[in-house]
Design a protein around this motif. Structure first.
Motif, short mmCIF file in Angstrom:
data_model
loop_
_atom_site.label_atom_id
_atom_site.label_comp_id
_atom_site.label_asym_id
_atom_site.label_seq_id
_atom_site.Cartn_x
_atom_site.Cartn_y
_atom_site.Cartn_z
N LEU A 173 40.45 42.79 52.98
CA LEU A 173 41.45 42.28 52.06
C LEU A 173 42.30 43.46 51.59
O LEU A 173 41.77 44.50 51.19
CB LEU A 173 40.81 41.59 50.86
CG LEU A 173 39.71 40.57 51.14
CD1 LEU A 173 39.33 39.84 49.87
CD2 LEU A 173 40.12 39.60 52.24
N GLU A 174 43.62 43.29 51.63
CA GLU A 174 44.52 44.39 51.29
C GLU A 174 45.39 44.00 50.09
O GLU A 174 45.44 42.85 49.67
CB GLU A 174 45.38 44.74 52.49
CG GLU A 174 44.54 45.04 53.73
CD GLU A 174 45.21 46.00 54.69
OE1 GLU A 174 44.98 47.21 54.54
OE2 GLU A 174 45.92 45.52 55.58
N ASN A 175 46.06 45.02 49.52
CA ASN A 175 46.91 44.83 48.35
C ASN A 175 46.12 44.27 47.17
O ASN A 175 46.64 43.47 46.39
CB ASN A 175 48.09 43.91 48.67
CG ASN A 175 48.93 44.43 49.83
OD1 ASN A 175 49.15 45.64 49.94
ND2 ASN A 175 49.37 43.54 50.70
N VAL A 176 44.89 44.73 47.03
CA VAL A 176 44.05 44.27 45.93
C VAL A 176 44.43 44.98 44.63
O VAL A 176 44.24 44.43 43.54
CB VAL A 176 42.55 44.51 46.25
CG1 VAL A 176 41.67 43.94 45.15
CG2 VAL A 176 42.19 43.90 47.59
N GLY A 177 44.96 46.18 44.75
CA GLY A 177 45.25 46.99 43.56
C GLY A 177 44.02 47.79 43.16
O GLY A 177 42.94 47.67 43.75
N THR A 178 44.16 48.59 42.14
CA THR A 178 43.06 49.45 41.69
C THR A 178 42.64 49.13 40.25
O THR A 178 42.05 49.96 39.57
CB THR A 178 43.46 50.93 41.79
OG1 THR A 178 44.68 51.15 41.07
CG2 THR A 178 43.67 51.33 43.24
N GLN A 179 42.93 47.93 39.82
CA GLN A 179 42.48 47.51 38.49
C GLN A 179 41.04 47.04 38.56
O GLN A 179 40.54 46.62 39.62
CB GLN A 179 43.37 46.38 37.94
CG GLN A 179 44.82 46.75 37.78
CD GLN A 179 45.61 46.59 39.05
OE1 GLN A 179 45.10 46.07 40.04
NE2 GLN A 179 46.85 47.03 39.04
N LEU A 180 40.37 47.06 37.43
CA LEU A 180 39.02 46.53 37.34
C LEU A 180 39.05 45.00 37.40
O LEU A 180 40.10 44.38 37.21
CB LEU A 180 38.37 46.98 36.03
CG LEU A 180 38.14 48.49 35.84
CD1 LEU A 180 37.63 48.75 34.43
CD2 LEU A 180 37.16 49.03 36.87
N ASN A 181 37.89 44.43 37.71
CA ASN A 181 37.67 42.98 37.66
C ASN A 181 38.36 42.19 38.77
O ASN A 181 38.46 40.96 38.69
CB ASN A 181 38.10 42.40 36.30
CG ASN A 181 37.32 42.98 35.15
OD1 ASN A 181 36.10 43.14 35.24
ND2 ASN A 181 38.02 43.32 34.07
N GLN A 182 38.81 42.88 39.83
CA GLN A 182 39.40 42.14 40.94
C GLN A 182 38.33 41.38 41.73
O GLN A 182 38.60 40.30 42.26
CB GLN A 182 40.16 43.09 41.86
CG GLN A 182 41.31 43.82 41.18
CD GLN A 182 42.27 42.86 40.49
OE1 GLN A 182 42.91 42.03 41.13
NE2 GLN A 182 42.34 42.95 39.16
N VAL A 183 37.14 41.93 41.80
CA VAL A 183 36.04 41.23 42.48
C VAL A 183 35.72 39.94 41.73
O VAL A 183 35.50 38.88 42.34
CB VAL A 183 34.78 42.13 42.58
CG1 VAL A 183 33.59 41.33 43.10
CG2 VAL A 183 35.05 43.31 43.51
N LYS A 184 35.70 40.01 40.42
CA LYS A 184 35.45 38.81 39.62
C LYS A 184 36.54 37.77 39.84
O LYS A 184 36.26 36.56 39.95
CB LYS A 184 35.33 39.15 38.14
CG LYS A 184 35.00 37.93 37.26
CD LYS A 184 34.92 38.30 35.80
CE LYS A 184 34.49 37.09 34.97
NZ LYS A 184 35.37 35.92 35.14
N ARG A 185 37.80 38.20 39.89
CA ARG A 185 38.90 37.27 40.14
C ARG A 185 38.69 36.53 41.47
O ARG A 185 38.92 35.32 41.55
CB ARG A 185 40.24 38.01 40.18
CG ARG A 185 40.75 38.50 38.86
CD ARG A 185 42.11 39.16 39.05
NE ARG A 185 43.15 38.18 39.39
CZ ARG A 185 44.27 38.49 40.01
NH1 ARG A 185 44.51 39.76 40.38
NH2 ARG A 185 45.18 37.56 40.26
N PHE A 186 38.26 37.28 42.46
CA PHE A 186 38.05 36.66 43.76
C PHE A 186 36.86 35.71 43.73
O PHE A 186 36.91 34.60 44.27
CB PHE A 186 37.85 37.74 44.82
CG PHE A 186 37.74 37.20 46.21
CD1 PHE A 186 38.81 36.54 46.80
CD2 PHE A 186 36.56 37.33 46.93
CE1 PHE A 186 38.71 36.03 48.09
CE2 PHE A 186 36.46 36.82 48.21
CZ PHE A 186 37.54 36.17 48.79
#
Length: 428
Positions: free
Chosen positions: A187-200
């Motif tokens: 997966l690309e263009n996820v960014g480097t912010q926290l909590n992206q795994v949770k969003r997914f």
């Protein structure tokens, strides 16, 4: 100006998705193995114990009467909301039941069967086409073919835009199907912010808890670590959590900060365990049989965020179904325990030889890919198939590695995919 930029970004994502789809797989995977809406019944014939159905594609299928009565879809037999059977055929259906009449209705879209007690059962042609005996696998897998890969996989790896996955159901479905078929997607263009795994995860289901945490966990270097993953030493290829009787199905990792490209080591390695197991079966069937017939002990003892733990489970290195299909590879030399089953004592040298051969194949450049996962990228891994590892590294100056990781079970992944198929009218 903002709306123009948003429109440009959305267009760019659409082009990215189209490119990924064309580059990695055709859209046929979305409908593979599912009955076509154009499937029609042209004629039926009552036989002694079976009903013969002729389709408009010239195929014929014979369905036993007891099977048809057992799967009656009428409200008296099948709860329309719970979607569950209301009766036990062992107590209500004669094993030798035979239909008294069968009629094709609605221009071949429906079949109506009359039973000796006067009960009528109606079946849609698409339902019959999908649920014909033998027209399904017994693994619960999603309806895609397994695609094996080797050391040239990096350029072929399916890639998906992260925000598109959060916004577009078809994109998410295609991603879940690719994880099922290929075992590893990026997966690309996820960014480097926290909590992206949770969003997914929120898009699918909640993460699977483990001894290392109750949900999304962090991966970073720290002293006195309970896992080698938190150190800078080399990690050989392995599965996550083989010390669990029911290990996790999916491993999701998002890199938020990574070593620089000029840094030595720290690259991630992946290998398709199914492909290598097939290679071993072709090269050395005796070695394959040893690894698929005898279990290995996996242990993990320590203390982490949830407290002290003492884990133990046994798994065959290679798990094979009754039909000979490879369904799991369980390989983690770091937490492989010392105990061996008594039945293996007299074959211990043969087992070690098989294990050595399999290990060398797994780590061969012919079958392994290695690259530095970049900040803002997320990997999705079939944990019971694809093995992952990491080369050793040494932190210098202000460099550090930091990411978020979670586990999920295949049951929820496949459930989400089936729900999306129905929503997109790709299945019943």
């Amino acid at each position: 100006m903002y709306s123009l930029f948003s429109k440009f970004r959305q267009t760019a994502r659409l082009h990215f998705l189209r490119f990924s789809s064309v580059a990695t797989n055709s859209s046929s995977s979305l409908t593979h193995r599912f009955s076509s809406p154009s499937l029609r019944i042209t004629s039926v014939q009552l036989k002694e114990k079976k009903l013969s159905i002729q389709w408009n594609n010239s195929n014929t299928v014979d369905l036993p009467y007891v099977f048809l009565r057992d799967n009656c879809q009428e409200p008296e037999s099948f709860d329309q909301v719970a979607r569950q059977r209301l009766f036990n055929p062992a107590f209500t259906v004669d094993l030798n039941i035979r239909a008294t009449d069968a009629q094709v209705n609605e221009d071949g879209k429906q079949l109506t069967i009359t039973w000796p007690d006067g009960h009528h059962s109606r079946y849609k042609s698409t339902w019959l086409g999908r649920h014909c005996i033998g027209n399904t696998t017994m693994s619960g897998r999603l309806p895609v073919e397994t695609v094996h890969w080797e050391g040239d996989y990096y350029d072929k790896m399916p890639r998906f835009d992260f925000e598109m996955l959060l916004e577009d159901d078809r994109c998410l479905l295609e991603c879940l199907l690719k994880v099922e078929s290929h075992g590893l997607v990026l997966l690309e263009n996820v960014g480097t912010q926290l909590n992206q795994v949770k969003r997914f995860c929120d898009r699918i289901y909640y993460p699977k808890p483990s001894i290392y945490g109750r949900g999304v966990m962090t991966v970073e270097n720290k002293p006195n670590a309970s896992s080698l993953a938190y150190l800078s030493v080399e990690l050989s290829l392995h599965n996550e959590l083989p010390q669990y009787d029911y290990s996790c199905g999916l491993h999701i990792l998002h890199f938020i900060h990574q070593l620089s490209d000029s840094a030595a080591g720290g690259k991630t390695r992946f290998c398709d365990g199914f492909r290598v197991a097939e290679v071993l079966r072709e090269k050395n069937r005796a070695a394959f049989d040893l690894l698929s017939q005898y279990p290995v002990q996996f242990v993990d003892v320590g203390s982490d965020l949830v407290g002290d733990y003492d884990m133990e489970a046994w798994h065959n290195t290679i798990r094979v179904s009754s039909s000979g299909e490879i369904t799991e590879v369980n390989y983690n030399n770091h937490c492989r325990g010392p105990r061996i089953p008594s039945i293996l004592v007299d074959k211990i040298y043969e087992w070690y030889a098989a294990y050595y051969e399999f290990s060398h194949l797994l780590h061969s450049p012919d079958y392994m890919i290695e690259f530095r996962v970049q900040p803002g990228q997320m990997t999705m891994i079939n944990n019971r198939r694809v093995l992952h590892g990491r080369s050793a590294f040494k932190l210098q100056d202000n460099e550090y590695r930091y990411g978020e990781v979670c586990y999920m079970d295949w049951d929820e992944i496949r459930s989400k995919a089936r729900v999306l198929m129905k929503k997109l009218s790709l299945t019943l």
